[in-house]
Structure formats: C-alpha cells, structure tokens
Enzyme design. Sequence first.
Site, PDB file in Angstrom:
ATOM      1  N   LYS A 197       0.834  -1.199   0.000  1.00 38.26           N
ATOM      2  CA  LYS A 197       0.000   0.000   0.000  1.00 38.26           C
ATOM      3  C   LYS A 197       0.872   1.253   0.000  1.00 38.26           C
ATOM      4  O   LYS A 197       2.069   1.193   0.291  1.00 38.26           O
ATOM      5  CB  LYS A 197      -0.868   0.026   1.268  1.00 38.26           C
ATOM      6  CG  LYS A 197      -2.004  -0.972   1.288  1.00 38.26           C
ATOM      7  CD  LYS A 197      -2.894  -0.753   2.512  1.00 38.26           C
ATOM      8  CE  LYS A 197      -4.013  -1.760   2.579  1.00 38.26           C
ATOM      9  NZ  LYS A 197      -4.977  -1.646   1.465  1.00 38.26           N
ATOM     10  N   ARG A 212     -10.272 -11.632   1.384  1.00 40.52           N
ATOM     11  CA  ARG A 212     -11.044 -12.709   0.767  1.00 40.52           C
ATOM     12  C   ARG A 212     -10.333 -14.060   0.908  1.00 40.52           C
ATOM     13  O   ARG A 212     -10.982 -15.100   0.937  1.00 40.52           O
ATOM     14  CB  ARG A 212     -11.328 -12.360  -0.706  1.00 40.52           C
ATOM     15  CG  ARG A 212     -10.083 -12.076  -1.515  1.00 40.52           C
ATOM     16  CD  ARG A 212     -10.361 -11.224  -2.753  1.00 40.52           C
ATOM     17  NE  ARG A 212     -10.536  -9.812  -2.427  1.00 40.52           N
ATOM     18  CZ  ARG A 212     -10.869  -8.872  -3.318  1.00 40.52           C
ATOM     19  NH1 ARG A 212     -11.046  -9.188  -4.584  1.00 40.52           N
ATOM     20  NH2 ARG A 212     -11.003  -7.619  -2.935  1.00 40.52           N
TER      21      ARG A 212
END
Length: 485
Positions: free
Chosen positions: A263, A337
């Site tokens: 990030k 996920r």
Amino acid sequence: MPITVHAARSVPKTAGATVTFVTTESLEAGIEGFDSAMLDTAGFAAKPEQVHLQPCEGGFVGLVGLGPAADVTATTVRRSAAEVARRCARHSRVALRPADDGAVSPAAAYQALAEGLILGNYSYTRFKSKASGGGDERTKLARVDVVGSTAAATKQALARGSTVAAGVCIARDLSNEPGGSLTAPVFADRVADIAREAGLKPRVWKEGEIKRQRLGGLLGVNRGSSNAARFVQLTYEPETEPVATLAFVGKGITFDAGGLSIKTAQGMMTMKMDMCGAAAVIGAMSVLPKLGAPVRVRGYLPMTDNMLGGDATRPGDVLTIRNGKTIEVLNTDAEGRLILADALSLACEHSPDAIVDLATLTGACMVALGPSIAGLMGNDESFSDEVRSAADRAGERVWPLPLPKDYNKQFESDVADIKNIGGSYGGALTAGLILQHFVSDGTPWVHLDIAGPARAESDDGEIAKGGTGFGVRMLIELAETFKPA
Ligand code: BES
Ligand code: MN
Ligand code: ZN
C-alpha cells in the site's frame, strides 16, 4: 471505565448536572425552571443533539433537544444521549429526565438512552499519559441516574442497553489497539480471555493446527509475517435447546500493509483497523450469555497481519483453500477474501442455519456508499432482509448491493480455479462474488463490507472517533430475533 446507568425515582443530591430531554413541542409549551426568552437568546431550539447547560445553585441544569415528537426514533435518543455524555464529561454524576412525549416505545428509548450515554462517553486512553489529559482524567462521568420510572421494564431496558454498549466497547478497544501491539497471537489470547470470562467456549488453532486443517488462504497471507497466524473459534450455547445455529465470520487482519503489492504510506495509516470484522464478532458474542439469546452462535475468526517479509506470497502464487478450491493471488493486497475463504468453508462444514460475515474488505465499497454505510450482499433474499431489518432496529446503516453472476468471469484464472482480483470497477461486488465461491449452495449467507463504517474520522452521535464497533449491535439483534426458514 464505562458509565453505569441507573433508574432513579428522583434527582439524586450529588448529581453535578440535571439534564432534561425536550421535544420541539415541549419547548414551545414552556419548560419549568427555564426562561423562554433566555433559551431563545442562547439559541436553544430543541434540535436533535442540541445541549444547553446553565449554572444553578449547587451545579448545572440543562436541556437536550429531540426535535419534533413525531420524528423521534431510537436513533434520535441514542445520538442526543451521547451528546449529553460528552457535554457533561466534567461531572462525575448526572441526572437525566427522559421526555414523555416522544413517539418511540419506552423499551427502545431506554435501551437507546443507555447505549448513547456509554458509547458517547467512550474514548481510547490506553496509550495516553496522564500529562496529556489521558488515562482516567479524560472523562469524570461515572454514573447517570435516569429519573422517573423505576419499573422493572425500565430497569431491564437500561440494563440491556448497557450490556449492548459494553459489547461495542470491547470491539472498539480491540480495533483501536495498534497493529504492532495487537498481533495475531496477542489478539487470539485477548479474544479467548474475553470469551472465557463471558461464558463462551473458545478454541484457538496455532500454526501447526492451521496447517493440519489446510487453511491455505490464512497461511498464504501469513507467509510474509514474523508473527504466527491464529484461527479462533467461539461457541455460544444457550441454556435451553437452541432454536437455530448462526455462524458469524470476521476478518481479523491485525495490520494490512498490502503484502508485496504494498500500500501507499497514506493507505496504510488506518490499517490497524483491518480486524474490525473479527472485533465485531467477539464484541457481539461476548454479551450473548448475559442477554440469554435463544440461538447457538459459532464465531470464526482468522487472524494474521499482511506483511512483506522475505518469503511473502508472491503475485502469481496459487493457494489452496480449505474447501479444495485454488486461488491465484495476483494482488497480495486483496488478502481479506483469502482468509475469509477458509473461514467460510469451515463454517459451512458445520451446517449452520445461516452465516453472516463482516469484513473491512474493499475501498471500493467506500467509493460506492461513502464512509458511514456498510454494503450488504447475500445469496438469500429473505435472510438478507432479516439482517437488514436487524441492522435498522439496532440503528446501524447498511445498504444492499448485488452479486451479479455474470461478473464471475472477471476473475477467471489461467492457472487456478479463480484469481483473487477482478476488473477496475465494482470492486465490492467482485470481493463478494469471490467469497460466494466458499459458501455452500443452500446455506443462507450475508456478507457485510464494513470498510467505511468500521472507523470514524470524528465524533458523531454515539460514534467516537476511531474504531466504531460497527456491526456489534446488529449481530446481537439478529441473534436475539433470528427465525430459521
Ligand atoms: N483492508 C483493505 C480494504 C480497506 C481499504 C478497508 C480502505 C478500509 C479502508 C483490503 O484488504 C484491501 O486492501 N482491498 C483492496 C482490494 C484490491 C487490491 C482488489 C482495495 O480495496 O484496494
Ligand atoms: Mn488489503
Ligand atoms: Zn485488508
């Protein structure tokens, strides 16, 4: 320490302030002890959350607005009560007179009142030194006496609100703790302690067991970390034969650096909050024994951080999830996920009547719904409606998003069953569709993307800046009212 909220017949002598709830109508009719012209000059119009305080002999008297009586809901009461707690933080004991002309039922109003007071008074002070006004110095407010009815129903509603708020505060404390302090092993221990104390059965899988249990998503995400992963299961067993079994699944990424698909510095700043889904599950489950919810609830909490150590999962790696399906990881920042895939697979093996998962899953959901509303996706319309109405009753904001089958082709993989990312648009739906691959057909399931509402930039009603404990209230409401199909 949270405020304790009591039912009292009359205003106690030691109250530093006495505050009365007023609707627009009661203000217009005139309020005993307050000069109308003076209130007018002070700008007090009984708007929701508006608080007016004035000195009097022996302390302060005040008013808090609710707006027009016909518009008063539990949300109005909760938000206004939170403002009272903030404005009265320098008094250790406050008396509160509820309005008698609001449209909301007394039980809902008293519960919301207690929730608002406790949640509005919340602040995370663990790392504040005394010198900065931290620690116990931040708020003196310790006790609120709700003046008027001392009927059993009133006491019960106040107690219920206090219990629910305590669950929310557990989630907030965990969410606000820094990622370097709350690593997965620490988080798991903390959750197990809370669970045992509350009367839940915790089970913690460490690394060896996680491998034996083939939780390939969790192991894949953990590969770049110096801290081992954990998988925590919780069980709440009601005292009488359960009417149903619910499964609550929560994303427990204790810090999301993005992995090798790292990030930006800006993007990482809030990522200690990436375990808010798991925090909501333990927060809610921790109060179910006290509330005596009639359903069995199992919690599934996969925990790890998402780091970029020397052996971190590489883009292109393939992971095998608990249910045997394989996922090509093309972006290691789409990690939620992967760990939820294992947790959902496992939850389905235990054949619950329904599953709810909560996850700070996508920035895309915040683009779609803004910072304060969770996205709700699911495979069963009637269960989705049930969760939605539980959220409405609890005063938490959710909005439905679709799971369009044809979008599945966005994440077809050349080398594995699926890949972990889709196209440029509709990222919240892609994530939901990927999760659906790990939920058995026929098991009602709702996915809540709480990336926005899990965290707040500023105080707002019962919400305090930082981790909000979003989801706790609706999960409790659902556990208390769920009816299997
Ligand atoms: N934890 C983030 C999602 C997130 C972002 C939560 C901002 C709260 C605030 C999640 O793991 C993530 O990084 N998602 C990616 C997915 C993408 C790589 C497909 C995202 O949203 O950018
Ligand atoms: Mn991520
Ligand atoms: Zn994440």
